[in-house]
Design a protein around this motif. Structure first.
Motif, short mmCIF file in Angstrom:
data_model
loop_
_atom_site.label_atom_id
_atom_site.label_comp_id
_atom_site.label_asym_id
_atom_site.label_seq_id
_atom_site.Cartn_x
_atom_site.Cartn_y
_atom_site.Cartn_z
N CYS A 41 0.73 -1.35 -0.16
CA CYS A 41 0.01 -0.12 -0.01
C CYS A 41 0.85 1.44 0.09
O CYS A 41 1.69 1.58 -0.46
CB CYS A 41 -1.45 0.33 0.99
SG CYS A 41 -2.47 0.50 1.54
N HIS B 83 1.95 0.03 6.28
CA HIS B 83 1.13 -1.06 5.75
C HIS B 83 1.51 -2.82 5.18
O HIS B 83 2.35 -2.39 4.96
CB HIS B 83 0.15 -0.25 4.59
CG HIS B 83 -0.78 1.25 5.00
ND1 HIS B 83 -1.91 0.81 4.66
CD2 HIS B 83 0.10 1.46 5.40
CE1 HIS B 83 -2.08 1.82 5.04
NE2 HIS B 83 -0.87 2.85 5.87
N VAL C 254 -0.86 -1.91 9.61
CA VAL C 254 -1.79 -2.04 8.96
C VAL C 254 -1.93 -3.48 8.44
O VAL C 254 -0.77 -2.78 7.50
CB VAL C 254 -2.15 -0.78 8.35
CG1 VAL C 254 -3.67 -1.14 7.35
CG2 VAL C 254 -3.20 0.17 8.62
N HIS D 69 -3.05 -5.61 5.24
CA HIS D 69 -3.58 -6.46 4.11
C HIS D 69 -3.72 -7.58 3.87
O HIS D 69 -2.56 -7.96 3.83
CB HIS D 69 -3.30 -4.56 3.41
CG HIS D 69 -3.27 -3.86 2.80
ND1 HIS D 69 -4.55 -2.63 2.46
CD2 HIS D 69 -3.02 -2.94 3.19
CE1 HIS D 69 -4.39 -1.79 2.87
NE2 HIS D 69 -3.63 -1.68 3.53
N CYS E 158 -8.09 1.56 0.36
CA CYS E 158 -7.75 1.75 2.32
C CYS E 158 -7.63 3.01 2.32
O CYS E 158 -7.97 3.31 3.16
CB CYS E 158 -6.38 0.91 2.18
SG CYS E 158 -5.45 1.12 3.63
ZN LIG Z 1 -3.27 0.14 3.24
#
Ligand SMILES: [Zn+2]
Ligand SMILES: [Zn+2]
Length: 268
Positions: free
Chosen positions: A66, A85, A103, A105, A128
């Protein structure tokens, strides 16, 4: 360690098997660990520098993803948070680590370790972050020639319709993220702009709306007295030729958009 290159090419992290496959012996790995040239992230996973974000992603068992991946690729990202991320494949186990605020994913496109590709990271951003973050990053990636036309089409087919429209609207000549943001925001107000227009006696300007020039001063390249002099000369030459000029900086566009918007609309 002479084979640090192997690790760097993998985005800073790799598995024992990758090192062995590229001809590094177990003995060399041991010596590199003893000399702190190599750091063990987890059982069987090594990196060249423990402070590397890809190493933290590897602790999760995944890749930098991301916005974090895009930053690592040199893409401009309109997100001031430093949150990491991480992308891990849907069925992989997610390993947590101390102080984790990442974060995570779950992405079918994610495999292995290191840094997610620009195209996949942009699809992750579309799921996102908001439209503006996606659009500015996409134009930055296009401007830096980090995407092929096939990859652009692939991104378009893997995002929702609203984001697909942004892929169609994106250009490769936006020289700053600010320019991308302002052009997108104005288009949503029904104001269409011409970009990177060359004007006699002035040079290339960022945005043109009718006979109004909008110049956007990024953080990096508009500091110092000599730049200020150049900007004033440009503005004077433009005014002499009958143009009206508005100049905004990073803080105005990012933190005071209503003022920027109303000023532009008042001039039209
Ligand atoms: Zn993200
Ligand atoms: Zn984490």
């Amino acid at each position: 360690m002479t084979d640090n290159r192997v690790i760097l090419e993998a985005g800073g992290v790799c598995r024992t098997a990758d090192l062995i496959a590229s001809g590094v012996t177990k003995q060399t790995i041991r010596r590199a660990l003893d000399a702190n040239l190599l750091v063990r992230v987890r059982q069987g996973i090594y990196c060249s520098d423990a402070s590397h974000l890809a190493a933290t992603a590897a602790q999760h068992g995944g890749t930098m993803a991301c916005v974090s991946a895009l930053r690592a690729h040199g893409v401009w990202v309109h997100d001031e948070s430093s949150t990491l991320h991480v992308g891990i494949s849907p069925r992989a186990r997610n390993h947590w680590h101390e102080g984790c605020a990442c974060v995570v994913h779950r992405s079918a496109f994610t495999a292995g370790l290191g840094i997610t590709s620009v195209a996949i990271a942009l699809v992750q951003v579309a799921r996102c972050m908001g439209e503006e973050v996606f659009f500015a990053a996409l134009e930055s990636a296009l401007n830096k020639r980090l995407l092929s036309s096939d990859e652009r089409a692939w991104i378009r087919s893997n995002v929702t319709r609203r984001f697909a429209e942004l892929v169609d609207f994106a250009r490769s000549d936006a020289e700053s993220g600010l320019e991308s943001l302002v052009r997108l925001r104005l288009s949503r107000l029904g104001v269409s702009t011409r970009t990177q227009v060359r004007i006699e006696g002035v040079g290339r300007v960022d945005l043109v709306i009718g006979n109004l020039i909008v110049e956007l001063d990024g953080r990096e390249n508009h500091d110092g007295p000599s730049q200020r002099h150049k900007d004033l000369m440009r503005d004077a030459n433009a005014a002499k030729a009958g143009w009206r000029v508005l100049r905004f900086d990073y803080a105005m566009v990012i933190y005071d958009w209503p003022l920027v918007r109303d000023t532009i609309l008042a001039m039209l």
